[in-house]
Structures are given as structure tokens and as C-alpha cells.
Scaffold this active site. Structure first.
Site, PDB file in Angstrom:
ATOM      1  N   HIS A 169       0.830  -1.201   0.000  1.00 41.82           N
ATOM      2  CA  HIS A 169       0.000   0.000   0.000  1.00 41.82           C
ATOM      3  C   HIS A 169       0.867   1.254   0.000  1.00 41.82           C
ATOM      4  O   HIS A 169       1.409   1.648   1.021  1.00 41.82           O
ATOM      5  CB  HIS A 169      -0.945  -0.007   1.211  1.00 41.82           C
ATOM      6  CG  HIS A 169      -1.850   1.186   1.245  1.00 41.82           C
ATOM      7  ND1 HIS A 169      -2.250   1.795   2.410  1.00 41.82           N
ATOM      8  CD2 HIS A 169      -2.425   1.893   0.243  1.00 41.82           C
ATOM      9  CE1 HIS A 169      -3.024   2.820   2.128  1.00 41.82           C
ATOM     10  NE2 HIS A 169      -3.143   2.900   0.820  1.00 41.82           N
ATOM     11  N   GLU A 181       3.012   0.432   3.276  1.00 46.52           N
ATOM     12  CA  GLU A 181       2.545  -0.602   4.201  1.00 46.52           C
ATOM     13  C   GLU A 181       2.658  -1.956   3.494  1.00 46.52           C
ATOM     14  O   GLU A 181       2.050  -2.157   2.444  1.00 46.52           O
ATOM     15  CB  GLU A 181       1.093  -0.337   4.614  1.00 46.52           C
ATOM     16  CG  GLU A 181       0.941   0.894   5.481  1.00 46.52           C
ATOM     17  CD  GLU A 181      -0.505   1.191   5.843  1.00 46.52           C
ATOM     18  OE1 GLU A 181      -0.754   1.628   6.977  1.00 46.52           O
ATOM     19  OE2 GLU A 181      -1.402   1.000   4.981  1.00 46.52           O
ATOM     20  N   ASN A 219      -4.934   3.969   7.481  1.00 47.31           N
ATOM     21  CA  ASN A 219      -6.357   4.222   7.259  1.00 47.31           C
ATOM     22  C   ASN A 219      -7.226   3.741   8.420  1.00 47.31           C
ATOM     23  O   ASN A 219      -8.300   4.295   8.665  1.00 47.31           O
ATOM     24  CB  ASN A 219      -6.820   3.588   5.949  1.00 47.31           C
ATOM     25  CG  ASN A 219      -6.419   4.433   4.751  1.00 47.31           C
ATOM     26  OD1 ASN A 219      -6.167   5.626   4.882  1.00 47.31           O
ATOM     27  ND2 ASN A 219      -6.339   3.818   3.588  1.00 47.31           N
TER      28      ASN A 219
END
Length: 313
Positions: A169, A181, A219
Site C-alpha cells: 500500500h 505498508e 487508514n
């Protein structure tokens, strides 16, 4: 006993070296999706010397992607080669030579080491793509998704290479943001995980590791924070302007939550929170927002449409 101990240490060191040698050295990368994220990933991979194929549905999209990469590289060279314009031009030329484009993903994955998917945030569409590419990619090829919110495990299960599947990510804008990530599913092998970490470092990023949990790290913390800001505003406890100022001056954030929501896209935020709410309907952190739903319904999606929580010229 001393000899046995020395022998054991040498054997253990040898085993560790063998394990390290088995890690895949990623040289050839295929990026599926020529949007902002995919183009950004292609750029940093090419800049760091990887051979990259950027794939999307049409040549028109890919021409726009390539132009965007070139413009981004020009901005980089203005800072990196401020006093050396010739070196800057050579840097751009060398990077662009590392990138080719294609509209046929299946035909270009036959010699790739890593496939990174950066297409629409739709699990069914992603699974269909991975299931198809699984048939054409070599056995050693690692698959990775750039998803920000969908379960990586479910994508891995659409293939026969669950042990060679993980999440990568990246963050927008990819050339500027240092974080990646690296997501390890229950089936991801240690070899695959370490190869993805090494690749992240090779493209100049700082990798962090996370299990396949909703939202991963950033997130999972960021989206509930933004949603709580919306609820604070919905209750009339504070204005959106004051909430933004408070978080910038009080917490040192570069953007307030409403500014960030408009930047990310209200439709994207709604999609994420709706998906998490369906997974955990009793989790108050994932409760939908009537105001957010209303704005999305009215096509007020943030900066990209000229209006979200704020209006933009």
C-alpha cells in the site's frame, strides 16, 4: 562440546544465508492501472532502475499516464538537479526508458517478478484480474495489491499462489510519500514478505509491516478520525472550519480532517467506511454519516468536483 557448538553456529549461519539467498530479487515489475497511484508506483520503480511495464485499458489512458510521469520527473529534477540541467535531462530520459506500456496484461506478465495491482477499489474486479494473471505469470512471480481498504486475503484466495501474494500500500502522491505498508496475509510466505520489504526499500520507501486487518495501520486510524470530525460537525459541536484549524494548530497536522476528506475524495471515504461497516456493523467507529452520504449523492466529492465540504474555484 565446544566443537559441536561452533559447528551448530556455522550451520545456523549457513542456513540463514541460504534463506536470504532464496529471497526474490525483483528486477522486472508490472503495474496494472495507469491512474495517479499506478503511474506513481511505475515512476518510483523506474527511477530506482527497475524495468517497468505499465498496463491499462487504452493507449489514450497510458499516454496521459506517461505524460504525467514525465511532468512529475521534471518537478523532481528542478530540486534534485537545480544546478545541473544536463544531468536532470539524462535522469528523466533514463527513467522513461525503463517504462514501457501495454493494454494487454496477460501478454506482459510472462517474464515479470512482481505484479502490482492499482485499479478500482472493487474486490470482484480485482479478483477477476488476479485469477486471470495467475494463469500467465511464472511460478516465481509475486502478486501484490495496492488496495487501501479491501481484504488482501480474499484476493490471494482468487489465485493458486497464496504464499506469493501480499499487499503493497503506497501513499499519494507516490513520488513524495515515503511510506509503504507491506501487508502479510496468513498465507504469505516469509520469503515473499521479505522480498516485498526489500523492494519497498529499493524504490526509496520506508516499509512498515501489518497483518491483513481493515485499513491496515494508517487508514484504520485516519478514516475513523475523519468520520468522528464529521459527526462532531453534524452534532453542531463545532464548525468544520474551527475543527480544521484546531487539528492543524493543536495537533500539528498539515491538513484538517475536512480539508483531507475533500482531498481524498468523499466518495472514496464513503466507500471505505461502508465496506468496514458491512464487515463490523456494531463497531461505532465504522458507523456511516448521513451528511457524507448526502454530499456523495449530490456528487459533491471534494476537490476533484469543485465542491465537497468546501467549495473550490
Amino acid at each position: 562440546m565446544a566443537f559441536a557448538t561452533r559447528h551448530f553456529v556455522r550451520a545456523a549461519s549457513s542456513d540463514a544465508a541460504t534463506a536470504a539467498a532464496k529471497k526474490l530479487l525483483i528486477k522486472h515489475v508490472t503495474v496494472i492501472g495507469g491512474g495517479l497511484m499506478g503511474a506513481g508506483i511505475a515512476q518510483v520503480a523506474a527511477t530506482s532502475g527497475h524495468t517497468v511495464v505499465l498496463v491499462d485499458q487504452s493507449d489514450e489512458i497510458l499516454k496521459k499516464s506517461t505524460k504525467g510521469i514525465e511532468e512529475s520527473l521534471k518537478r523532481v529534477t528542478k530540486k534534485k538537479f537545480a544546478d545541473k540541467p544536463e544531468a536532470g535531462a539524462e535522469f528523466i530520459s533514463k527513467t522513461l526508458k525503463n517504462i514501457t506500456t501495454s493494454t494487454d496484461a496477460a501478454s506482459v506478465v510472462h517474464s515479470t517478478d512482481l505484479v502490482i495491482e492499482a485499479i478500482v477499489e472493487n474486490l470482484e474486479v480485482k479478483n477477476k484480474l488476479f485469477k486471470t494473471l495467475d494463469k500467465f505469470a511464472p511460478e516465481h512471480t509475486i502478486f501484490a495489491s495496492n488496495t487501501s481498504s479491501l481484504p488482501v486475503t480474499k484476493m490471494a484466495n482468487a489465485t493458486t499462489r497464496q504464499d506469493r501474494f501480499g499487499g503493497l500500500h503506497f501513499f499519494n502522491p507516490v513520488p513524495m510519500m515515503k511510506l509503504v505498508e507491506v501487508i502479510k496475509t496468513p498465507m504469505t510466505s516469509q520469503k515473499t514478505f521479505e522480498s516485498l520489504v526489500d523492494f519497498s526499500k529499493a524504490v526509496g520507501k520506508s516499509p512498515v509491516s501489518c497483518k491483513d486487518t481493515p485499513g491496515f495501520i494508517v487508514n484504520r486510524l485516519l478514516v475513523p478520525y475523519m468520520m468522528e470530525a464529521v459527526r462532531l460537525f453534524e452534532r453542531g459541536d463545532a464548525s468544520k472550519e474551527d475543527i480544521d484549524v484546531a487539528m492543524k494548530l493543536g495537533a500539528g497536522y498539515p491538513m484538517g480532517p475536512f480539508e483531507l476528506l475533500d482531498y481524498v475524495g468523499l466518495d472514496t471515504s464513503k466507500y471505505i467506511i461502508d465496506g468496514w461497516h458491512s464487515l463490523e456493523p456494531n463497531n461505532p467507529l465504522f458507523a456511516p454519516s448521513p451528511l457524507l452520504n448526502k454530499l456523495v449523492e449530490e456528487k459533491k466529492l471534494g476537490k476533484k468536483t469543485g465542491e465537497g465540504f468546501y467549495k473550490y474555484k
